[in-house]
Design a protein around this motif. Structure first.
Motif, PDB file in Angstrom:
ATOM      1  N   THR A   1       0.836  -1.206   0.000  1.00 51.18           N
ATOM      2  CA  THR A   1       0.000   0.000   0.000  1.00 51.18           C
ATOM      3  C   THR A   1       0.866   1.249   0.000  1.00 51.18           C
ATOM      4  OG1 THR A   1      -1.813  -1.114   1.150  1.00 51.18           O
ATOM      5  CG2 THR A   1      -1.760   1.286   1.262  1.00 51.18           C
ATOM      6  N   SER A   2       1.856   1.275   0.881  1.00 51.41           N
ATOM      7  CA  SER A   2       2.740   2.434   0.962  1.00 51.41           C
ATOM      8  C   SER A   2       3.633   2.538  -0.274  1.00 51.41           C
ATOM      9  CB  SER A   2       3.610   2.348   2.210  1.00 51.41           C
ATOM     10  OG  SER A   2       4.352   3.529   2.375  1.00 51.41           O
ATOM     11  N   ALA A   3       4.145   1.403  -0.740  1.00 52.73           N
ATOM     12  CA  ALA A   3       5.036   1.418  -1.909  1.00 52.73           C
ATOM     13  C   ALA A   3       4.321   1.927  -3.156  1.00 52.73           C
ATOM     14  CB  ALA A   3       5.603   0.018  -2.146  1.00 52.73           C
ATOM     15  N   VAL A   4       3.097   1.470  -3.376  1.00 58.43           N
ATOM     16  CA  VAL A   4       2.331   1.909  -4.545  1.00 58.43           C
ATOM     17  C   VAL A   4       1.999   3.393  -4.449  1.00 58.43           C
ATOM     18  CG1 VAL A   4       0.105   1.683  -5.745  1.00 58.43           C
ATOM     19  CG2 VAL A   4       1.368  -0.364  -5.066  1.00 58.43           C
ATOM     20  N   LEU A   5       1.536   3.829  -3.292  1.00 50.88           N
ATOM     21  CA  LEU A   5       1.148   5.242  -3.126  1.00 50.88           C
ATOM     22  C   LEU A   5       2.337   6.180  -3.299  1.00 50.88           C
ATOM     23  CD1 LEU A   5      -1.333   5.039  -0.102  1.00 50.88           C
ATOM     24  CD2 LEU A   5      -1.889   5.516  -2.489  1.00 50.88           C
ATOM     25  N   THR A   6       3.498   5.790  -2.776  1.00 54.13           N
ATOM     26  CA  THR A   6       4.660   6.685  -2.824  1.00 54.13           C
ATOM     27  C   THR A   6       5.383   6.643  -4.166  1.00 54.13           C
ATOM     28  OG1 THR A   6       5.978   4.937  -1.752  1.00 54.13           O
ATOM     29  CG2 THR A   6       5.053   6.645  -0.344  1.00 54.13           C
ATOM     30  N   THR A   7       5.500   5.469  -4.772  1.00 49.29           N
ATOM     31  CA  THR A   7       6.241   5.363  -6.033  1.00 49.29           C
ATOM     32  C   THR A   7       5.391   5.727  -7.247  1.00 49.29           C
ATOM     33  OG1 THR A   7       5.703   3.001  -6.212  1.00 49.29           O
ATOM     34  CG2 THR A   7       7.777   3.583  -5.138  1.00 49.29           C
ATOM     35  N   THR A   8       4.120   5.338  -7.238  1.00 47.91           N
ATOM     36  CA  THR A   8       3.257   5.562  -8.401  1.00 47.91           C
ATOM     37  C   THR A   8       2.563   6.919  -8.348  1.00 47.91           C
ATOM     38  OG1 THR A   8       2.847   3.177  -8.496  1.00 47.91           O
ATOM     39  CG2 THR A   8       1.378   4.597  -9.781  1.00 47.91           C
TER      40      THR A   8
ATOM     41  N   LEU B   1       1.422   5.972   5.543  1.00 45.73           N
ATOM     42  CA  LEU B   1       1.364   5.202   6.785  1.00 45.73           C
ATOM     43  C   LEU B   1      -0.084   4.993   7.222  1.00 45.73           C
ATOM     44  CD1 LEU B   1       2.461   3.907   9.393  1.00 45.73           C
ATOM     45  CD2 LEU B   1       2.756   6.224  10.314  1.00 45.73           C
ATOM     46  N   LEU B   2      -0.892   6.023   7.097  1.00 49.50           N
ATOM     47  CA  LEU B   2      -2.306   5.915   7.471  1.00 49.50           C
ATOM     48  C   LEU B   2      -3.004   4.845   6.645  1.00 49.50           C
ATOM     49  CD1 LEU B   2      -3.166   9.722   7.781  1.00 49.50           C
ATOM     50  CD2 LEU B   2      -2.525   8.135   9.604  1.00 49.50           C
ATOM     51  N   PHE B   3      -2.710   4.816   5.340  1.00 49.00           N
ATOM     52  CA  PHE B   3      -3.336   3.819   4.462  1.00 49.00           C
ATOM     53  C   PHE B   3      -2.760   2.423   4.713  1.00 49.00           C
ATOM     54  CE2 PHE B   3      -4.187   7.779   2.264  1.00 49.00           C
ATOM     55  CZ  PHE B   3      -5.499   7.612   1.850  1.00 49.00           C
ATOM     56  N   SER B   4      -1.478   2.351   5.106  1.00 48.55           N
ATOM     57  CA  SER B   4      -0.870   1.055   5.427  1.00 48.55           C
ATOM     58  C   SER B   4      -1.485   0.440   6.675  1.00 48.55           C
ATOM     59  CB  SER B   4       0.642   1.211   5.635  1.00 48.55           C
ATOM     60  OG  SER B   4       1.285   1.522   4.423  1.00 48.55           O
ATOM     61  N   ILE B   5      -2.041   1.280   7.534  1.00 42.20           N
ATOM     62  CA  ILE B   5      -2.759   0.790   8.709  1.00 42.20           C
ATOM     63  C   ILE B   5      -4.218   0.501   8.357  1.00 42.20           C
ATOM     64  CG2 ILE B   5      -3.564   1.397  11.033  1.00 42.20           C
ATOM     65  CD1 ILE B   5      -1.050   3.137  11.312  1.00 42.20           C
ATOM     66  N   LEU B   6      -4.815   1.401   7.565  1.00 40.79           N
ATOM     67  CA  LEU B   6      -6.244   1.330   7.270  1.00 40.79           C
ATOM     68  C   LEU B   6      -6.608   0.152   6.376  1.00 40.79           C
ATOM     69  CD1 LEU B   6      -8.891   2.857   7.814  1.00 40.79           C
ATOM     70  CD2 LEU B   6      -8.472   4.161   5.712  1.00 40.79           C
TER      71      LEU B   6
ATOM     72  N   LEU C   1      -9.623  -4.946   5.617  1.00 36.18           N
ATOM     73  CA  LEU C   1      -9.686  -6.328   5.135  1.00 36.18           C
ATOM     74  C   LEU C   1      -9.791  -7.314   6.303  1.00 36.18           C
ATOM     75  CD1 LEU C   1      -7.185  -6.339   2.143  1.00 36.18           C
ATOM     76  CD2 LEU C   1      -9.665  -6.507   2.065  1.00 36.18           C
ATOM     77  N   ALA C   2      -9.118  -7.017   7.411  1.00 32.83           N
ATOM     78  CA  ALA C   2      -9.222  -7.880   8.597  1.00 32.83           C
ATOM     79  C   ALA C   2     -10.643  -7.845   9.150  1.00 32.83           C
ATOM     80  CB  ALA C   2      -8.228  -7.431   9.661  1.00 32.83           C
ATOM     81  N   PHE C   3     -11.271  -6.673   9.125  1.00 29.64           N
ATOM     82  CA  PHE C   3     -12.649  -6.562   9.609  1.00 29.64           C
ATOM     83  C   PHE C   3     -13.593  -7.379   8.731  1.00 29.64           C
ATOM     84  CE2 PHE C   3     -16.837  -4.570   9.607  1.00 29.64           C
ATOM     85  CZ  PHE C   3     -17.127  -4.561  10.962  1.00 29.64           C
ATOM     86  N   ILE C   4     -13.416  -7.262   7.412  1.00 22.69           N
ATOM     87  CA  ILE C   4     -14.263  -8.028   6.484  1.00 22.69           C
ATOM     88  C   ILE C   4     -14.038  -9.522   6.667  1.00 22.69           C
ATOM     89  CG2 ILE C   4     -14.711  -8.531   4.046  1.00 22.69           C
ATOM     90  CD1 ILE C   4     -13.934  -5.603   3.459  1.00 22.69           C
TER      91      ILE C   4
END
Length: 343
Positions: free
Chosen positions: A74-81, A90-95, A100-103
């Motif tokens: 999640t972090s790699a895609v958001l920062t590189t792309t 970091l927020l998205f890497s937690i969220l 998905l764990a909740f689902i």
């Protein structure tokens, strides 16, 4: 959560551990060992989350590597792309792992034990397949390159002492959060669920709620660890987030003791130390390979399961407490005998 739970935490033990973490780079300044112990800090974060899930909620998960990989990708895609700041990512890497764990937890709320383990195993396979096949986003099996380093108050955190302290700051914060949970009302509810879910339900404990909460929390910890791993490495690939990684995390918890936060920490340290020792010896002896490392993992786990089924930390702690109790009883008996003799 009330602060009363924190007061029961062994602050002296945490303080000594923090001191050891602080002085390690000063005592052993070699970059190889600093990098390896930085990885230990990342593994500690994942292991603590899994330890809470297994040792306190009584749920076996073989999908921690999936949440770990989700946080990293999640972090790699958001920062590189998309050029997003690592701090925002970091927020998205937690969220993302949390959602998905909740689902996953909601759809599998009636599963427990080995059935849940098989379900999380399947989830891990699915996530790994997505990382490999979704080439337009993840770049497939090749992985993502050029993951940026984290800016921090005017400096750029790269591999070395700076990143070592950065990772261990997160690891110690996670440790404190875990101790707070364990020594709170939530921790008591989780222990009752672990002992007997039926009995705890009959006492009015909302078992589904607590199991869901701890499952989501463990995935969030794994997501943070994935974020730290992604920005420590210049590149990431799906090969780092396979079933083998999930089993390695499981081994850390089982080795150290799932019913102890310190067990997760010590287990992560020991597993990584085995890797460091085999890697160092492999430079001098050709017969020592990565397969030999797996043999050592397996042998150590077998010995612990046979002779210390509760894990290293709980077993040694119980032995120490028993010896101290016996010593006190002997001293008390001696003092009583002395008083009687003087009379």
């Amino acid at each position: 959560m009330k602060l009363q739970g924190v007061q029961k935490t062994n602050w002296m033990g945490i303080g000594i551990f923090v001191l050891l973490v602080l002085i390690f780079p000063l005592v052993i300044p070699t970059s190889f060992y600093i990098t390896q112990i930085t990885f230990v800090g990342i593994y500690v974060i994942v292991a603590i989350g899994l330890g809470l899930l297994m040792g306190y909620a009584g749920q076996i998960s073989l999908g921690q590597a999936a949440f770990y990989g989700l946080g990293a990708y999640t972090s790699a895609v958001l920062t590189t792309t998309y050029g997003v700041s690592p701090w925002i990512s970091l927020l998205f890497s937690i969220l993302v792992p949390a959602i998905l764990a909740f689902i996953l937890g909601y759809t599998m709320s009636r599963l427990s034990g080995y059935y849940l383990a098989m379900a999380t195993l399947a989830f891990g396979f699915i996530i790994h397949s997505v990382l490999v096949e979704w080439r337009g986003v993840t770049n497939g099996a090749t992985g993502l390159y050029g993951v940026p380093q984290i800016p921090f108050f005017g400096i750029t955190l790269s591999q070395g002492i700076n990143y070592y302290y950065f990772v261990w700051f997160f690891a110690i914060v996670v440790m404190i959060i875990a101790f707070n949970i364990v020594h709170s009302r939530v921790g008591r509810a989780l222990r009752s669920i672990h002992d007997s879910e039926i009995a705890s339900s009959s006492m009015g404990v909302n078992t589904g709620k607590y199991k869901m909460q701890i499952f989501v929390l463990s995935s969030m910890f794994a997501g943070i660890a994935g974020w730290l791993f992604a920005h420590m490495s210049y590149s990431i690939s799906p090969s780092s987030f396979t079933l083998e990684a999930s089993i390695l995390f499981l081994a850390m918890v089982v080795l150290g003791g799932s019913s102890s936060i310190w067990g997760a920490v010590i287990g992560a340290i020991l597993i990584r130390l085995i890797g460091i020792v085999t890697q160092t010896l492999g430079e001098h002896f050709t017969f020592i390979t990565s397969d030999f490392e797996q043999v050592l993992y397996g042998l150590l786990l077998i010995l612990v399961i046979i002779f210390m089924p509760r894990g290293l930390v709980p077993t040694l702690s119980a032995l120490f407490s028993k010896r101290m109790k016996t010593k006190k009883e002997v001293i008390k008996e001696t003092e009583t005998a002395s008083v009687n003799f003087s009379k």
